[in-house]
Motif scaffolding. Structure first.
Motif, PDB file in Angstrom:
ATOM      1  N   PRO A   1       0.779  -1.130   0.055  1.00 52.41           N
ATOM      2  CA  PRO A   1       0.079   0.006  -0.162  1.00 52.41           C
ATOM      3  C   PRO A   1       0.830   1.340  -0.060  1.00 52.41           C
ATOM      4  O   PRO A   1       0.360   2.377  -0.743  1.00 52.41           O
ATOM      5  N   GLU A   2       1.870   1.249   0.728  1.00 56.98           N
ATOM      6  CA  GLU A   2       2.903   2.493   0.893  1.00 56.98           C
ATOM      7  C   GLU A   2       3.231   2.858  -0.479  1.00 56.98           C
ATOM      8  O   GLU A   2       3.577   4.022  -1.040  1.00 56.98           O
ATOM      9  N   ALA A   3       3.839   1.917  -1.125  1.00 55.90           N
ATOM     10  CA  ALA A   3       4.474   1.765  -2.615  1.00 55.90           C
ATOM     11  C   ALA A   3       3.561   2.438  -3.561  1.00 55.90           C
ATOM     12  O   ALA A   3       3.925   2.934  -4.353  1.00 55.90           O
ATOM     13  N   ALA A   4       2.369   1.967  -3.191  1.00 58.16           N
ATOM     14  CA  ALA A   4       1.089   2.373  -4.183  1.00 58.16           C
ATOM     15  C   ALA A   4       0.612   3.881  -3.860  1.00 58.16           C
ATOM     16  O   ALA A   4      -0.364   4.497  -4.658  1.00 58.16           O
TER      17      ALA A   4
ATOM     18  N   TYR B   1      -3.582 -13.031  -8.453  1.00 53.40           N
ATOM     19  CA  TYR B   1      -3.264 -11.739  -8.911  1.00 53.40           C
ATOM     20  C   TYR B   1      -2.404 -11.044  -7.730  1.00 53.40           C
ATOM     21  O   TYR B   1      -2.369 -11.234  -6.502  1.00 53.40           O
ATOM     22  N   ALA B   2      -1.381 -10.257  -8.180  1.00 52.12           N
ATOM     23  CA  ALA B   2      -0.647  -9.078  -7.430  1.00 52.12           C
ATOM     24  C   ALA B   2      -0.474  -9.567  -5.961  1.00 52.12           C
ATOM     25  O   ALA B   2      -0.801  -9.142  -5.017  1.00 52.12           O
TER      26      ALA B   2
ATOM     27  N   VAL C   1      -9.907  -6.855  -2.102  1.00 52.41           N
ATOM     28  CA  VAL C   1      -9.081  -8.301  -1.861  1.00 52.41           C
ATOM     29  C   VAL C   1      -8.453  -8.348  -3.422  1.00 52.41           C
ATOM     30  O   VAL C   1      -8.833  -8.001  -4.389  1.00 52.41           O
ATOM     31  N   SER C   2      -7.193  -8.963  -3.186  1.00 51.29           N
ATOM     32  CA  SER C   2      -6.508  -9.423  -4.260  1.00 51.29           C
ATOM     33  C   SER C   2      -6.544 -10.862  -4.736  1.00 51.29           C
ATOM     34  O   SER C   2      -6.179 -11.687  -3.723  1.00 51.29           O
TER      35      SER C   2
ATOM     36  N   LEU D   1      -4.964  -4.357  -7.029  1.00 50.68           N
ATOM     37  CA  LEU D   1      -5.087  -3.157  -6.110  1.00 50.68           C
ATOM     38  C   LEU D   1      -4.517  -1.958  -6.247  1.00 50.68           C
ATOM     39  O   LEU D   1      -5.046  -1.023  -6.064  1.00 50.68           O
ATOM     40  N   ALA D   2      -3.161  -2.053  -6.748  1.00 49.47           N
ATOM     41  CA  ALA D   2      -2.419  -0.825  -6.681  1.00 49.47           C
ATOM     42  C   ALA D   2      -2.975   0.307  -7.775  1.00 49.47           C
ATOM     43  O   ALA D   2      -2.842   1.426  -7.705  1.00 49.47           O
TER      44      ALA D   2
END
Length: 268
Positions: free
Chosen positions: A41-44, A111-112, A106-107, A86-87
């Motif tokens: 989440p942080e990177a996105a 997926y991802a 939900v991924s 998600l991203a």
């Protein structure tokens, strides 16, 4: 006559080969996974979300992003479309949580960052794991599945078997069979399709207030399939049509605001 016979044979062989390719590669069409690598989440750019790894009933590990709900606000369980990850949905997630709503995104398996390979049964187990995660933290009366395209079949199955507050379906289908028959009219898909996502059979068991949003110009899932699902659904229910909306662009025509208004409303 011999030329005609050979022409018929050639056509029959080509048709059989096409059917074989479609049958054995059908999940590549239904689940065209755009990204398999994990993005935090942080990177996105969505640092307010917590990342969790859930174990499904069949032993797969799926990733969910969780934004805790404020006070007694609803928590949205979000099931994305087949070509999403998600991203890529951060802008949407920020809008969904801006007024204090919680989020569990939900991924799907495959997926991802999530393990396994997608299938209808697999995605339903992913949904069950996400619902259990939600129920461990919130009352059932706070849980609102909000789902797009492929995800609407997952959410409809979940809502048919579990208590929820409301259900939001964005660009839904009556069944994957109907969608496949629309795109491959020359193929006996009702006999060949393994992942049928029969929302038409499940929606009749949902008693929670329902909102369906669909675009008139949707060429991926024509609006008539959303209308068919709506006709089968129990009251209370609402259908919001976006005359200029296609498949992936309903947010541009007010779908997020419409969905949030529905969630905030006291009734259906």
């Amino acid at each position: 006559m011999q030329i005609l016979i050979w022409t018929v044979v050639l056509v029959a062989v080509c048709y059989s080969i096409s059917l074989s390719l479609l049958y054995f590669r059908q999940r590549d069409f239904i689940f065209p996974i755009p990204q398999t690598t994990r993005t935090s989440p942080e990177a996105a750019g969505f640092a307010q979300a917590e990342e969790h790894r859930l174990t499904t009933a069949d032993g797969e590990t799926i990733i969910v992003w969780h934004v805790p709900a404020k006070l007694s606000r609803p928590v949205i369980i979000y099931f994305h479309g087949n070509g999403d990850f998600l991203a890529a949905q951060v802008g949407r997630f920020q809008k969904l949580t801006a007024d204090g709503n919680g989020l569990i995104a939900v991924s799907y398996r495959g997926y991802a960052g999530s393990s396994g390979l997608p299938s209808e049964q697999g995605l339903l187990q992913d949904a069950a794991a996400a619902y259990a995660f939600a129920k461990a933290r919130y009352d059932a009366g706070q849980i609102v599945p909000w789902d797009f395209s492929l995800g609407t079949g997952v959410a409809t199955a979940l809502a048919a078997e579990n208590a929820i507050q409301k259900l939001v379906l964005e660009a839904p289908y009556s069944s994957m069979v109907d969608v496949a028959a629309f795109h491959f009219s020359y193929v006996p898909v009702r006999w060949l399709l393994r992942d049928q996502f029969r929302s038409d059979l499940r929606v009749v068991r949902i008693g929670a207030p329902l909102l369906i949003m669909h675009g008139d110009r949707d060429r991926t899932i024509p609006v008539r399939f959303g209308e068919r699902l709506f006709d089968l659904a129990l009251e209370p229910k609402q259908f919001v049509r976006f005359p200029e909306g296609g498949h992936d662009d309903l947010a541009s025509y007010g779908a997020i605001e419409t969905g949030l208004k529905f969630i905030r409303s006291g009734g259906g």
